[in-house]
Design an enzyme around this catalytic site. Structure first.
Site, mmCIF file in Angstrom:
data_model
loop_
_atom_site.group_PDB
_atom_site.id
_atom_site.type_symbol
_atom_site.label_atom_id
_atom_site.label_comp_id
_atom_site.label_asym_id
_atom_site.label_seq_id
_atom_site.Cartn_x
_atom_site.Cartn_y
_atom_site.Cartn_z
ATOM 1 C CB ALA A 259 -0.927 -0.007 1.210
ATOM 2 C CB THR A 260 4.170 2.112 1.426
ATOM 3 O OG1 THR A 260 3.803 1.846 2.769
ATOM 4 C CG2 THR A 260 5.107 3.296 1.386
ATOM 5 C CG ASN B 44 -2.833 3.437 10.491
ATOM 6 O OD1 ASN B 44 -3.364 4.516 10.278
ATOM 7 N ND2 ASN B 44 -1.562 3.341 10.767
ATOM 8 C CB SER C 212 -2.027 -3.469 2.280
ATOM 9 O OG SER C 212 -1.068 -4.206 2.968
ATOM 10 C CG HIS D 182 1.191 -6.936 5.404
ATOM 11 N ND1 HIS D 182 1.464 -6.548 6.693
ATOM 12 C CD2 HIS D 182 1.372 -5.831 4.646
ATOM 13 C CE1 HIS D 182 1.790 -5.281 6.708
ATOM 14 N NE2 HIS D 182 1.753 -4.816 5.474
ATOM 15 C CB THR E 86 9.493 -9.890 -12.272
ATOM 16 O OG1 THR E 86 10.525 -9.783 -13.225
ATOM 17 C CG2 THR E 86 8.845 -11.265 -12.361
ATOM 18 C CB CYS F 74 7.809 6.390 25.651
ATOM 19 S SG CYS F 74 7.939 7.639 26.913
#
Lengths: 457, 173
Positions: free
Chosen positions: A127-128, A207, A255, A257, A295, A381
């Site tokens: 997706a990036t 997300n 995406s 995954h 490919t 943090c």
């Protein structure tokens, strides 16, 4: 003469490598370098890594980060690694033809899930990459006439970073604020559209907080003003019903995954009627209609396709089950402790993403105690800077609450036992940390924390 | 003498390489030193003393907006000036909790002047804090100083009121 003796002695010692290094150099296939890659030590008593010892592998409740591959997807992929390993672009022999067939049927499976035509699906590495092609590719193509992009403050980092890159190149970008429940204000969106707006990018499901944006309404506005709509649907695919025609979407990033498919594969949906054009970000042999050369990885595409087909069949069942688990989690926690806030809209949210803030308890310290549950935090943090998550900031969450959030991700393979254990561990840790918290003590004494003058440093 | 020098140099050359090079950089995975984990799992001296007790000094530093708030309290013996007990409460990450826990351990049994010399670098070294967490140890040092200052100002106030009373008596008489 004495110095020569010294020099030769030194040379002799330096030519012979120290005992430790020879062992490392002789290690073939060793992924251990001299830097700190700490191996996981597993024994019958438990698992130790990074100085933390736990009794077994943690419960996985971080489905927004990634998801396990469904065994049925893996079954579909394996033949394309071991026996049918051809390159789909080899036109001259059986290996190439069968590989191409597999890619095309995977393409059809992905298209079916979003009600698109297979000709509109381009495979990418994730997706990036699809987000990059959508934002930069579209604006570079139309750069003569269109100089303005509209996006939201809660988008994924890759979209925000691509927009920043566009700003450096001279384009104008409007980052729309969101309401405290995480949803985009449609009036503000309408007002910010200009005649030279080339793209509107709004992610379908966030997300971090899991809110579902009103894509159909946004699509209507885009159609009215004739502006292409791009959406990052990485978290939405296979979880909520998507129809690119009803939502008037021109570009969509997908995406693999996040829906129990393999990592390293994604797709870009590009509308053909009316056609949206992009400038390719990957140049080469012209594969994938010239949009994305390289490919096409057949096994990954087959896996992605299989995952999409499974998602289509099981979406309703999974949704019901995950909603029940989410209620179990939230009620279980709320029964035992107070001061629990859900970040983001409670009505328009995807059930599998539960982002909670526990008042008076800091997020990273809670994570440290939740080592047996794999969850994620929006706290400062856990990022390199001292800033809390930009998504929570955009929601207008109070500064002290922004450091306290934990994100639970529930998925197809999460069980009731895992949820119960997560509730138990969370409650225990929160209570322990509240005992240690000066803010909780002050609240119990009746002091209003907001009235105190803190000494900033 | 040259032989001695060559032995020294050779000795350095043959030393085995460090087993774990320190990885520095923005993308490093953060490792918790086992001392930090220990202090987190078994915190020492969590608790509260009565703020109004004249022997108790309270230091409250930090801000929720920064994600770190530490409250360190010391109980000082008036006659000897020695810190007999200390406790803390912290809102912050594991390193912050460990830093304040270590601070309470180190101040016990010391003189109030002595604890002002405790440096944040010592706390950071004891816990092997990575660079991104150094502010936690700074806050612990600030908390110690604030607690001592609070105690001193309480003592100064009580001394001043004690001196005022006999003066008044003398004036009345």
């Amino acid at each position: 003469m004495a110095s020569k003796h010294l020099a030769t002695a030194l040379h002799r010692s330096f030519r012979k490598p120290a005992a430790g290094t020879t062992l490392i150099n002789r290690h073939s296939l060793s992924t251990a370098t001299a830097t700190a890659i700490e191996p996981l030590e597993e024994d019958s008593n438990g698992v130790t890594m990074k100085g933390v010892k736990i009794s077994g592998r943690p419960l996985y409740l971080d489905m927004q980060a990634t998801s396990p591959v469904d065994p049925r997807v893996l079954d579909a992929m394996l033949p394309y690694y071991l026996s049918r390993y051809g390159n789909p672009h080899s036109r001259t022999h059986l290996y190439g033809w069968e590989s191409e067939n597999a890619v095309e049927s995977g393409r059809a499976q992905v298209a079916a899930l979003i009600n698109a035509s297979p000709k509109e699906i381009i495979f990418t590495s994730g997706a990036t990459e699809s987000n990059n092609i959508s934002t930069k590719g579209v604006m570079h193509f139309y750069k003569d006439k269109k100089r303005h992009v509209i996006t939201t403050q809660t988008e994924h980092k890759c979209v925000l970073d691509s927009c920043r890159h566009l700003q450096q190149e001279g384009f104008d970008v409007t980052y729309l604020p969101v309401n405290p429940d995480g949803l985009v204000d449609l009036e503000k969106l309408r007002e910010s559209i200009r005649p030279d707006t080339g793209l509107i990018s709004v992610m379908m499901v966030n997300n971090e907080i899991g809110v579902i944006q009103p894509m159909e309404e946004i699509g209507k506005i885009c159609k009215e003003f004739n502006v292409p709509l791009h959406t990052d649907a990485a978290q939405a695919l296979g979880k909520i019903p998507i129809d690119v025609d009803k939502m008037n979407i021109s570009l969509m990033s997908l995406s693999g995954h996040k829906i129990y498919g393999p990592k390293g594969i994604g797709a870009l949906y590009m509308r053909r009627r009316p056609r949206i054009r992009v400038e390719p970000q990957m140049n080469g042999g012209g594969q994938e209609r010239g949009i994305r050369s390289g490919t096409v990885p057949t096994p990954l595409v087959v896996g992605f396709g299989a995952a999409c087909e499974l998602a289509m069949k099981e979406m309703e069942y999974d949704d019901k089950r995950i909603k029940a688990l989410q209620e179990r989690l939230l009620n279980g926690i709320r029964e035992k402790i107070d001061g629990v806030v859900v970040n983001g809209s409670t009505e328009r949210r995807y059930a599998g993403n539960l982002n909670l803030s526990f008042a008076y308890v800091e997020g990273e310290s809670l994570l440290m105690g939740l080592k047996e549950v794999a969850v994620s935090s929006g706290s400062a943090c856990t990022s390199a800077s001292l800033e809390p998550s930009y998504v929570l900031r955009a929601l207008g969450v109070d500064e002290d609450m922004a450091h306290t959030s934990i994100r639970y991700g529930i998925g197809r393979f999460t069980t009731e036992g895992e949820i119960d254990r997560a509730v138990e561990l969370t409650v225990k840790q929160v209570e322990k940390l509240r005992e240690m918290s000066p803010l909780y003590e002050m609240v119990k004494e009746g002091i209003d924390i907001k009235s105190i003058q803190w000494s900033q440093h | 003498m040259l032989r001695h020098a060559s032995k020294m140099i050779l000795g350095q050359g043959l030393r085995s390489p460090p087993t774990r090079a320190v990885a520095v950089g923005a993308g490093t995975p953060r490792m918790y030193h086992e001392r930090v984990v220990d202090h987190y799992n078994n915190p020492r001296n969590v608790g509260s003393f009565d703020k109004n007790d004249p022997n108790v000094g309270t230091g409250l530093v930090g801000a929720p907006a920064c994600g770190d708030v530490m409250k360190l309290q010391i109980r000082v013996d008036d006659d000897t000036g020695k810190i007999v007990d200390a406790c803390f409460k912290t809102f912050g990450c594991g390193s912050a909790i460990a830093s304040s826990s270590v601070a309470t351990e180190w101040v016990k049994g010391k003189q109030t002047e002595e604890v002002l010399t405790i440096k944040n670098t010592e706390i950071a070294k004891h816990l092997s804090l990575p660079p991104v967490k150094l502010h936690c140890s700074m806050l612990a040092e600030d908390a110690i100083k604030a607690a001592v200052k609070d105690y001193e100002s309480k003592r100064a106030k009580s001394n001043a009121s004690e001196e005022a009373a006999p003066v008044e008596k003398a004036a009345d008489a």
